[in-house]
Design a protein around this motif. Structure first.
Motif, PDB file in Angstrom:
ATOM      1  N   GLU A  45      -9.072  36.143 -33.799  1.00 49.55           N
ATOM      2  CA  GLU A  45      -9.457  35.054 -34.748  1.00 49.55           C
ATOM      3  C   GLU A  45      -9.426  34.239 -34.128  1.00 49.55           C
ATOM      4  O   GLU A  45      -9.055  33.223 -33.530  1.00 49.55           O
ATOM      5  CB  GLU A  45      -8.263  35.068 -36.126  1.00 49.55           C
ATOM      6  CG  GLU A  45      -8.541  33.886 -37.028  1.00 49.55           C
ATOM      7  CD  GLU A  45      -7.338  33.804 -37.364  1.00 49.55           C
ATOM      8  OE1 GLU A  45      -7.139  32.797 -38.612  1.00 49.55           O
ATOM      9  OE2 GLU A  45      -6.078  34.208 -37.177  1.00 49.55           O
ATOM     10  N   ASP A  46     -11.136  32.677 -34.068  1.00 48.71           N
ATOM     11  CA  ASP A  46     -11.218  32.690 -33.417  1.00 48.71           C
ATOM     12  C   ASP A  46     -11.825  31.291 -33.831  1.00 48.71           C
ATOM     13  O   ASP A  46     -12.364  31.114 -35.717  1.00 48.71           O
ATOM     14  CB  ASP A  46     -13.179  32.456 -32.560  1.00 48.71           C
ATOM     15  CG  ASP A  46     -12.229  33.815 -31.583  1.00 48.71           C
ATOM     16  OD1 ASP A  46     -11.502  34.233 -31.125  1.00 48.71           O
ATOM     17  OD2 ASP A  46     -13.569  34.287 -30.412  1.00 48.71           O
ATOM     18  N   ILE A  64     -20.078  45.200 -31.857  1.00 49.36           N
ATOM     19  CA  ILE A  64     -18.930  44.138 -31.788  1.00 49.36           C
ATOM     20  C   ILE A  64     -19.534  43.635 -33.083  1.00 49.36           C
ATOM     21  O   ILE A  64     -20.411  42.887 -33.588  1.00 49.36           O
ATOM     22  CB  ILE A  64     -19.324  42.947 -30.852  1.00 49.36           C
ATOM     23  CG1 ILE A  64     -18.980  43.760 -29.620  1.00 49.36           C
ATOM     24  CG2 ILE A  64     -18.593  41.866 -30.749  1.00 49.36           C
ATOM     25  CD1 ILE A  64     -20.125  42.581 -28.388  1.00 49.36           C
ATOM     26  N   THR A  66     -19.124  40.488 -35.782  1.00 55.42           N
ATOM     27  CA  THR A  66     -18.362  39.216 -35.980  1.00 55.42           C
ATOM     28  C   THR A  66     -18.164  38.542 -37.693  1.00 55.42           C
ATOM     29  O   THR A  66     -19.855  39.500 -38.387  1.00 55.42           O
ATOM     30  CB  THR A  66     -18.619  38.606 -35.583  1.00 55.42           C
ATOM     31  OG1 THR A  66     -19.303  38.953 -34.328  1.00 55.42           O
ATOM     32  CG2 THR A  66     -18.978  36.898 -35.584  1.00 55.42           C
ATOM     33  N   VAL A  68     -17.778  35.717 -39.906  1.00 59.08           N
ATOM     34  CA  VAL A  68     -17.541  34.219 -40.618  1.00 59.08           C
ATOM     35  C   VAL A  68     -16.782  34.109 -41.629  1.00 59.08           C
ATOM     36  O   VAL A  68     -17.538  34.235 -42.812  1.00 59.08           O
ATOM     37  CB  VAL A  68     -19.140  33.206 -40.536  1.00 59.08           C
ATOM     38  CG1 VAL A  68     -18.582  32.147 -40.244  1.00 59.08           C
ATOM     39  CG2 VAL A  68     -19.837  34.312 -39.209  1.00 59.08           C
ATOM     40  N   ILE A  73     -22.401  30.534 -37.404  1.00 59.20           N
ATOM     41  CA  ILE A  73     -22.347  31.209 -35.717  1.00 59.20           C
ATOM     42  C   ILE A  73     -23.893  31.225 -35.892  1.00 59.20           C
ATOM     43  O   ILE A  73     -24.641  32.285 -35.855  1.00 59.20           O
ATOM     44  CB  ILE A  73     -20.930  31.671 -35.153  1.00 59.20           C
ATOM     45  CG1 ILE A  73     -21.465  32.235 -33.540  1.00 59.20           C
ATOM     46  CG2 ILE A  73     -21.864  33.265 -35.840  1.00 59.20           C
ATOM     47  CD1 ILE A  73     -20.390  31.201 -32.566  1.00 59.20           C
ATOM     48  N   HIS A  75     -26.742  33.341 -32.791  1.00 52.75           N
ATOM     49  CA  HIS A  75     -27.022  34.398 -32.196  1.00 52.75           C
ATOM     50  C   HIS A  75     -28.233  34.147 -31.838  1.00 52.75           C
ATOM     51  O   HIS A  75     -28.668  34.264 -31.971  1.00 52.75           O
ATOM     52  CB  HIS A  75     -26.485  35.571 -32.765  1.00 52.75           C
ATOM     53  CG  HIS A  75     -26.774  36.992 -31.387  1.00 52.75           C
ATOM     54  ND1 HIS A  75     -26.017  37.545 -31.361  1.00 52.75           N
ATOM     55  CD2 HIS A  75     -28.322  37.111 -31.221  1.00 52.75           C
ATOM     56  CE1 HIS A  75     -26.404  38.702 -30.410  1.00 52.75           C
ATOM     57  NE2 HIS A  75     -27.810  38.669 -30.738  1.00 52.75           N
ATOM     58  N   ALA A  90     -21.741  38.674 -42.575  1.00 49.80           N
ATOM     59  CA  ALA A  90     -21.249  39.356 -40.960  1.00 49.80           C
ATOM     60  C   ALA A  90     -22.613  39.551 -39.859  1.00 49.80           C
ATOM     61  O   ALA A  90     -23.598  39.815 -40.680  1.00 49.80           O
ATOM     62  CB  ALA A  90     -20.783  40.642 -41.363  1.00 49.80           C
ATOM     63  N   GLU A 103     -23.787  33.040 -28.006  1.00 45.21           N
ATOM     64  CA  GLU A 103     -23.346  32.301 -29.526  1.00 45.21           C
ATOM     65  C   GLU A 103     -22.583  30.695 -29.079  1.00 45.21           C
ATOM     66  O   GLU A 103     -22.047  30.949 -28.568  1.00 45.21           O
ATOM     67  CB  GLU A 103     -21.875  33.436 -29.584  1.00 45.21           C
ATOM     68  CG  GLU A 103     -22.947  35.051 -30.286  1.00 45.21           C
ATOM     69  CD  GLU A 103     -21.216  35.590 -30.893  1.00 45.21           C
ATOM     70  OE1 GLU A 103     -21.463  36.312 -31.901  1.00 45.21           O
ATOM     71  OE2 GLU A 103     -20.065  35.777 -30.379  1.00 45.21           O
ATOM     72  N   LEU A 114     -14.013  32.056 -37.186  1.00 46.70           N
ATOM     73  CA  LEU A 114     -14.139  33.683 -37.555  1.00 46.70           C
ATOM     74  C   LEU A 114     -13.732  34.718 -36.863  1.00 46.70           C
ATOM     75  O   LEU A 114     -12.953  34.789 -36.528  1.00 46.70           O
ATOM     76  CB  LEU A 114     -15.988  33.868 -36.903  1.00 46.70           C
ATOM     77  CG  LEU A 114     -15.933  33.725 -34.886  1.00 46.70           C
ATOM     78  CD1 LEU A 114     -15.332  34.716 -34.612  1.00 46.70           C
ATOM     79  CD2 LEU A 114     -17.410  33.352 -34.608  1.00 46.70           C
ATOM     80  N   GLN A 116     -13.939  38.461 -34.147  1.00 46.76           N
ATOM     81  CA  GLN A 116     -14.854  39.210 -33.403  1.00 46.76           C
ATOM     82  C   GLN A 116     -13.494  40.495 -33.100  1.00 46.76           C
ATOM     83  O   GLN A 116     -12.493  40.172 -32.980  1.00 46.76           O
ATOM     84  CB  GLN A 116     -14.950  38.173 -32.066  1.00 46.76           C
ATOM     85  CG  GLN A 116     -15.730  39.057 -31.524  1.00 46.76           C
ATOM     86  CD  GLN A 116     -16.194  38.171 -30.622  1.00 46.76           C
ATOM     87  OE1 GLN A 116     -16.043  39.151 -29.276  1.00 46.76           O
ATOM     88  NE2 GLN A 116     -15.756  36.816 -30.013  1.00 46.76           N
ATOM     89  N   TRP A 118     -13.871  43.936 -32.054  1.00 43.87           N
ATOM     90  CA  TRP A 118     -15.114  44.940 -31.017  1.00 43.87           C
ATOM     91  C   TRP A 118     -14.689  46.623 -31.501  1.00 43.87           C
ATOM     92  O   TRP A 118     -12.717  46.896 -31.317  1.00 43.87           O
ATOM     93  CB  TRP A 118     -14.076  44.914 -29.402  1.00 43.87           C
ATOM     94  CG  TRP A 118     -14.931  43.328 -29.116  1.00 43.87           C
ATOM     95  CD1 TRP A 118     -15.294  42.836 -29.887  1.00 43.87           C
ATOM     96  CD2 TRP A 118     -14.804  43.171 -27.453  1.00 43.87           C
ATOM     97  NE1 TRP A 118     -15.754  41.604 -29.374  1.00 43.87           N
ATOM     98  CE2 TRP A 118     -15.360  41.398 -27.377  1.00 43.87           C
ATOM     99  CE3 TRP A 118     -14.562  44.313 -26.605  1.00 43.87           C
ATOM    100  CZ2 TRP A 118     -14.876  41.197 -26.644  1.00 43.87           C
ATOM    101  CZ3 TRP A 118     -14.802  43.258 -25.391  1.00 43.87           C
ATOM    102  CH2 TRP A 118     -14.912  41.837 -25.462  1.00 43.87           C
TER     103      TRP A 118
END
Length: 224
Positions: A45-46, A64, A66, A68, A73, A75, A90, A103, A114, A116, A118
């Motif tokens: 969680e960023d 990956i 993501t 939001v 963000i 890309h 997403a 990013e 957001l 993230q 994996w």
């Protein structure tokens, strides 16, 4: 086995522009008890400061995803893909045999918040790809078979938006595994009180009912 991931026990990375929480081992958060779970390798969680972001770096053999939650963000990658993913949307980058991307938060005034995620694909290599989609307004598969975005494994990522008083049944029948991440809301699992940032991990486990005491938003991972 059922395991509760307490949001307060997550790892944390703080720099001048990034404040990140890690549900699984990531970077300097090298917790041997949290190496990942089934196909779920990273769940971060960023919070990203205005105008800041991740410079160009490479990935391979990873899907990956993501999501939001607020802000946006941007890309850009070495295959020519460019896009801005905004709150309520997403993006999925399938790294395949290798991809280099960057990013950043495109706003000079508003922070970005957001998730993230994996996910490990079935096979190594392959052709990289990039896609975007709006998050479902109700309960629906976001990524994986039958979903809006493809994945390289038989993993399904479902968006849940339960209302107050709703019950979500959690079950993992071997060999499948289940992970629930609460994004927002308050719920009880037996005597355990859960809130945004908490997770529930199940493997070969009978059914458990999650009782929502507020409107909620959660991600349900069903994995081989």
């Amino acid at each position: 086995m059922l395991l509760i991931h307490d949001s307060t026990a997550r790892g944390r990375t703080q720099t001048g522009w990034l404040d990140a929480r890690h549900s699984f081992a990531f970077g300097s958060f090298a917790d041997p008890k949290r190496p990942g779970f089934a196909r779920l390798r990273v769940l971060n969680e960023d919070h990203i400061a205005p105008g800041a972001g991740f410079p160009a770096h490479d990935h391979a053999d990873m899907d990956i995803l993501t999501i939001v939650l607020s802000g946006a963000i941007a890309h850009e990658d070495n295959l020519g893909n460019r896009g801005i993913t905004r709150a309520g949307e997403a993006q999925l980058m399938q790294a395949g045999a290798g991809i280099v991307h960057s990013e950043r938060n495109p706003s000079e005034t508003e922070p970005t918040h957001l998730l993230q995620i994996w996910l490990i694909p079935d096979r190594r290599g392959g052709v990289p790809g990039y896609a975007q989609a709006a998050l479902p307004k109700g309960e629906a598969v976001l990524a994986g078979p039958g979903g809006l975005l493809p994945l390289g494994s038989d993993t399904r990522v479902t968006v849940l938006r339960p209302g107050e008083g709703a019950v979500t049944r959690l079950q993992a029948t071997a060999p499948r595994k289940t992970f629930l991440h609460l994004v927002e809301g308050l719920a009880w699992l037996g005597q355990e009180r859960l809130r945004g940032g908490d997770g529930v991990q199940l493997a070969d486990e009978p059914a458990h009912d999650l009782h929502w005491h507020s409107d909620g938003f959660a991600l349900l991972f069903d994995m081989p």
